[in-house]
Motif scaffolding. Structure first.
Motif, mmCIF file in Angstrom:
data_model
loop_
_atom_site.group_PDB
_atom_site.id
_atom_site.type_symbol
_atom_site.label_atom_id
_atom_site.label_comp_id
_atom_site.label_asym_id
_atom_site.label_seq_id
_atom_site.Cartn_x
_atom_site.Cartn_y
_atom_site.Cartn_z
ATOM 1 N N PRO A 1 0.722 -1.274 -0.012
ATOM 2 C CA PRO A 1 0.099 -0.289 0.000
ATOM 3 C C PRO A 1 0.807 1.497 0.271
ATOM 4 C CG PRO A 1 -0.319 -1.235 2.128
ATOM 5 C CD PRO A 1 0.608 -2.130 1.221
ATOM 6 N N PHE A 2 0.281 2.505 -0.411
ATOM 7 C CA PHE A 2 1.079 3.841 -0.635
ATOM 8 C C PHE A 2 1.488 3.877 0.871
ATOM 9 C CE2 PHE A 2 1.367 8.240 -0.515
ATOM 10 C CZ PHE A 2 2.015 8.344 -1.774
ATOM 11 N N GLY A 3 2.621 4.643 0.879
ATOM 12 C CA GLY A 3 3.333 4.717 2.323
ATOM 13 C C GLY A 3 3.751 3.570 3.151
ATOM 14 N N ALA A 4 3.782 2.634 2.476
ATOM 15 C CA ALA A 4 4.303 1.183 3.246
ATOM 16 C C ALA A 4 5.839 1.553 3.757
ATOM 17 C CB ALA A 4 4.204 0.040 2.568
ATOM 18 N N VAL A 5 6.048 1.299 4.972
ATOM 19 C CA VAL A 5 7.274 1.357 5.484
ATOM 20 C C VAL A 5 7.863 0.073 5.548
ATOM 21 C CG1 VAL A 5 8.596 1.869 7.684
ATOM 22 C CG2 VAL A 5 6.558 3.333 6.825
ATOM 23 N N THR A 6 9.161 0.043 4.879
ATOM 24 C CA THR A 6 9.699 -1.380 4.627
ATOM 25 C C THR A 6 11.260 -0.978 4.639
ATOM 26 O OG1 THR A 6 10.227 -1.430 2.120
ATOM 27 C CG2 THR A 6 7.815 -2.197 2.883
ATOM 28 N N LYS A 7 12.106 -1.858 4.507
ATOM 29 C CA LYS A 7 13.524 -1.660 4.569
ATOM 30 C C LYS A 7 13.809 -0.847 3.352
ATOM 31 C CE LYS A 7 15.161 -5.803 6.775
ATOM 32 N NZ LYS A 7 15.757 -7.173 6.441
ATOM 33 N N SER A 8 13.317 -1.015 1.929
ATOM 34 C CA SER A 8 13.756 0.085 1.079
ATOM 35 C C SER A 8 12.979 1.185 0.900
ATOM 36 C CB SER A 8 13.670 -0.806 -0.299
ATOM 37 O OG SER A 8 12.362 -1.430 -0.450
#
Lengths: 637, 341
Positions: B141-148
């Protein structure tokens, strides 16, 4: 009807006669010639490829040996009248063996100033140049970049025949209800008719061609036939042409012959391979110049059950082929240099899964988009090494247009019998060039023995190998009891299960490498052409064969000793490579690149010192430049 | 497709390879569901080819006792296309994750669907890259916080169903990993459908995107947040079966039965076989919390398949063909004889 028409036409022609400029005798002499080179050139919409092809086919059917070389731009219709849009077609036909399309043309046809400008360098001094006078307007001269009158300037060096081709074409078709554009489209046939007269060729083959090609458009057939004959009669009538040449049929081996281009031969070689292996043929491919005709030719052969899959991209081209190979077809993918680059990762998958696959790379000028319609041999190292990891596969190359059939067949044989991807290298020169070909009967081709696994193979293991060839067995999905999994991950020796065991990876890497090296046991050794006791050895590979062979022949005719060896197998190398090369005092490797085979040989032939002779102009070698180089090397000895 | 005489069980499809998925991964349940579906379909093991790309889900073929091909990243759809066209007798299952199918393999994904090659594409959608340890995917989803995307993604996700329909898709279904019964059911329907059948399975990545579909699996609320569509039945959902969908102007609207003044007759009746993709697209695009997420077979339309057309074209051409073998071709057209002199 046409007879009377021409009577009337003759009278009109005489009016034009006075406008002709010519520099030679008005009497047409009949001269016997050993061989002749003709180059047709015009705008890319002028139909020069068709014109050239028609002349070649007629000459081949007449019994001459022929070699052709289309030289055309990448743009389909570049701005009219500009040098960038010039399309050329050179052909060489002769009374004896013809091995190249010839260096320089005896007759150049230039349909406009731009064609003259970009092709006059290919005309022999003293040769004949036929121009379409109507196109030599001030505007067109400027468009071609001429700030002088080229005919005035060059008339001492060449025999110019200035014919009002456009006007005569219009005149010939004035009773036809056709628009001007369509009428002018037939003017190439006028030029062809003139050249047919010049070389005493029959018109019937071209007439038959139009009758078949436009069966449903009788007006187009009639118009083209009429203009062709008008050109022929015009040449006869004006007696302006300097000579009337005769080139007698060549003395060649008995058999049934046909004319064939490299791309058609490649396609047919693949189908022949499938037929001999008794497997369906699958081609997954994405259109790319100059390889596309292979896909066209294969798509035509639904009658023989060939499946062609025009994929969404180059990667899908090879991946669908890999899928088809897994499913049990003889699979191939066809491309050119940039496409081969895109297929890199998937070709590694075919290496590690050990599936049979033929990858055809019709080389063109690079890097990147480079020179799409021009020839080059600069993908050799890409073919040999262009994959991630240690990923050996077989690389072979064809040497003449018809030889593409033999090596496409050979690529299929090696792929299937050795369970490996094979890269077949041809090039733009071979792909579009054509020559007469003594047609082999299918019965004369070797059978292909496919290493199938059968339900009798108890405890089938996908990576069990033949102890000598190291080839694994091919279990085709659908066969009960042989279900197995393969993939791109390193696999355990024999079982094929995923394995990260360090020692196993080394074992498998060596096995894959040795398996490819074992192919050398089944391929012919190199043979020396020319003098075994010469000091100078010339080495070539791929599509330069004809030029190299002709230059060697010329030099030997002068009584000098020279040896020539041509590589069809680039990896593995023939067994006697090291021994053979070691016998010579001096070695020169000739290539249309910066010396890729030379580098490859330096790695594989210990202490090899060799000269390189390279050309990177998108054009084939000329015999003249090769002979000069060899003579220079012979003098230095 | 050849039917074997004996009845297969899910166990028959299990291979002897050690399963390397993380404990608790949604993939285990999907593997069980597909093995159950295959048993129910009763197609001989040797007639099945399972093709995958690269990613966690793409290990799938190793765990299947069928013919299998674990290929390279993104290319499963192309390789599976080749398998099916080369040998139309095989039942082809293609396994991919959201990255494999819609990022690196996006081109092959849409074109395989467009061609309508008769195969089952099972897309494991966990909205994350698991095998490379946690980067955002084209479905995050838009805005997802992941390692990249430590500060959140700045790109819009694909909605797989919308992409499938946009690519001329004829079959699209959705399920959730934990729901073995529903997954088995839609996989059977996908396999029986002639053409490219895409099944999106919402899958939990226990390590890098745990609970990404938690809203839809919540024991108390899942029935209020999802709707299982059935062809020919009204679009009704909710724990109390008290909610439904109607068409309100150009869009779908949730209504409440009884208290809301609506009856079951007011609700849309699901027609998976309607060729017009308008409502199917709206259903496939429903997102929680605005809408219940649609599960089950959303779209199933008949159309001619690619490989069928290939086979038909070949047999049609063969009927009137001049050439029966390569010799005929070699000696066709303009040829000439050269005789010994």
């Amino acid at each position: 009807m046409s007879f009377y028409f021409f009577l009337a036409y003759f009278v009109e022609l005489n009016c034009f006669k006075n406008q002709l400029q010519y520099t030679m005798s008005k009497n047409a002499n009949i001269v016997e010639k050993e061989d002749v080179v003709i180059r047709f050139s015009g705008d890319s919409g002028d139909g020069m490829q068709l014109t050239g092809t028609q002349f070649s086919n007629t000459s081949a059917l007449f019994g001459n040996d022929v070699s052709t070389f289309p030289d055309y731009p990448a743009e389909i219709r570049a701005p009219q009248g500009t040098v960038g849009g010039v399309s050329g077609f050179q052909l060489h036909f002769g009374h004896s063996e013809v091995n190249t399309p010839g260096d320089y043309a005896d007759v150049l046809v230039a349909m406009n100033p731009a064609a003259l400008k970009s092709n006059i360098i290919w005309a022999k001094k003293g040769g004949t140049i036929i121009i379409n006078e109507d196109a030599f307007t001030e505007k067109n001269l400027v468009r071609a970049g001429y700030d002088f009158d080229p005919i005035e300037k060059y008339k001492r060096d060449y025999n110019f025949i200035c014919a009002p081709i456009s006007n005569l074409t219009k005149e010939a078709l004035k009773d036809f209800e056709m628009d001007q554009k369509s009428i002018l489209r037939t003017k190439n046939m006028f030029a062809l008719g003139m050249v047919y007269w010049l070389f005493d060729r029959p018109l019937c083959y071209t007439e038959k061609f139009f009758e078949e090609k436009f069966r449903k458009k009788p007006q187009v057939v009639e118009a083209n036939k009429l203009v062709l004959r008008a050109g022929f009669n015009f040449a006869e009538t004006i007696e302006a042409l300097p000579m009337h040449y005769k080139v007698a049929p060549a003395k060649i081996k008995s058999g049934t012959y046909r004319n064939i281009s490299g791309n058609t031969a490649t396609a047919w070689g693949l189908i022949a391979g499938a037929e001999k292996a008794n497997l369906p043929l699958f081609c997954g491919s994405y259109p790319i110049t100059p390889a596309t005709e292979i896909l066209h030719e294969l798509a035509m052969r639904k009658d023989l059950g060939v499946k062609t899959f025009q994929a969404e991209d180059e990667i899908a081209g090879i991946c669908t082929a890999i899928g088809a190979a897994f499913a049990g077809n003889l699979a191939c993918t066809t491309t050119s240099g940039p496409g081969l680059a895109l297929k890199t990762e998937a070709s590694g998958l075919a290496v590690i899964t050990e599936l049979p696959l033929v990858i055809v790379n019709v080389q063109r000028g690079g890097p990147s988009t480079g020179l799409p319609t021009k020839t080059e041999q600069s993908d050799l190292l890409q073919a040999l090494h262009g994959r991630s990891g240690e990923a050996p596969l077989v690389v072979i190359a064809a040497s003449t247009p018809s030889n593409c059939f033999d090596y496409a067949f050979e690529a299929s044989r090696i792929a299937l019998e050795h369970m490996t991807p094979v890269i077949l290298l041809t090039d733009g020169f071979l792909a579009n060039g054509s020559e007469p070909w003594r047609i082999p009967k299918m019965e004369s081709l070797p059978t292909i023995n496919v290493p199938f696994a059968t339900p009798e193979d108890e405890n089938y293991l996908p990576y069990n190998r033949d102890p000598e060839t190291l080839v694994r067995k091919w279990a085709i999905p659908g066969m009960k009891g042989l279900e197995h999994r393969i993939g791109g991950l390193e696999k355990m020796d024999k079982t094929g299960a995923v394995s990260y065991v360090p020692e196993n990876h080394e074992v498998m890497t060596y096995l894959r490498d040795d398996k490819i090296k074992q192919v050398a046991q089944t391929i012919p050794e190199l043979k020396i052409i020319g003098d075994e006791d010469a000091d100078l050895l010339v080495i070539g590979w791929g599509g330069t064969y004809g030029h190299l062979y002709s230059a060697i022949k010329d030099i030997r005719k002068e009584g000098k000793k020279i040896a020539f060896v041509h590589f069809h197998y680039l990896w593995p190398l023939p067994k006697n490579t090291v021994e053979l090369i070691g016998k010579f005092k001096k070695v020169v490797v000739c290539e249309l690149n910066l010396g890729q085979l030379a580098d490859h040989l330096r790695v594989n032939v210990p202490k090899l010192e060799c000269e390189k002779f390279n050309k990177i102009q998108g054009q084939p070698f000329t015999i003249v430049e090769l002979s000069e180089k060899f003579n220079q090397l012979l003098e230095e000895l | 497709m050849e039917q074997v005489e004996y009845k297969l069980t899910a166990k028959d499809f299990k291979s002897d390879q050690e399963n390397r998925w993380c404990p608790g991964c949604g993939d285990h349940a999907i593997l069980n569901s597909i093995q159950k579906a295959m048993a129910e379909l009763d197609i001989a093991r040797e007639k099945i080819a399972v093709i995958s790309g690269v990613g966690c889900s793409s290990r799938f073929p190793y765990y299947m006792n069928t013919y299998g091909f674990h290929s390279i990243h993104g290319r499963a759809a192309a390789i599976a296309s080749g398998v099916k066209v080369a040998n139309p007798d095989l039942a082809v299952w293609q396994i991919s994750g959201d990255g494999d199918a819609m990022a690196i393999g996006g081109n092959h994904f849409i074109h395989a669907i467009r061609r309508n090659i008769n195969m089952n594409m099972i897309i494991f959608n966990n909205e994350i890259y698991g095998l490379t340890k946690g980067q955002y995917s084209p479905t995050s989803p838009f805005g997802a916080v992941t390692k990249s995307s430590p500060f959140g993604t700045v790109e819009q996700p694909f909605h797989p169903g919308e992409l499938v329909i946009g690519a001329q898709g004829k079959f699209f279904a959705r399920s959730i990993d934990y729901n073995v019964k529903l997954t088995t059911d839609v996989c059977v329907k996908a396999a029986k459908h002639k053409g490219t059948s895409v099944v999106e399975i919402l899958q939990n990545c226990v390590i890098y995107n745990d609970a990404c579909h938690a809203a839809l699996t919540d024991k108390e609320e899942k029935e209020n947040r999802t709707i299982v569509l059935k062809h020919g039945e009204p679009m009704i959902f909710g724990k109390e079966k008290d909610k439904g969908l109607i068409l309100d102007g150009m869009k779908l609207k949730i209504v409440t039965l009884a208290s809301g003044g609506f009856t079951i007759d007011d609700l849309l009746v699901h027609d998976a076989h309607e060729n017009n993709p308008g409502i199917h697209t709206m259903l496939a695009n429903m997102r929680y919390p605005d809408y219940p997420v649609a599960l089950g077979v959303i779209r199933q339309v008949s159309a001619v398949t690619y490989e069928e057309s290939v086979v038909n074209q070949i047999s049609k051409v063969k009927q009137t063909a001049k050439f029966k073998s390569m010799n005929d071709v070699l000696f066709s057209g303009n040829t000439w004889e050269v005789k010994d002199k």
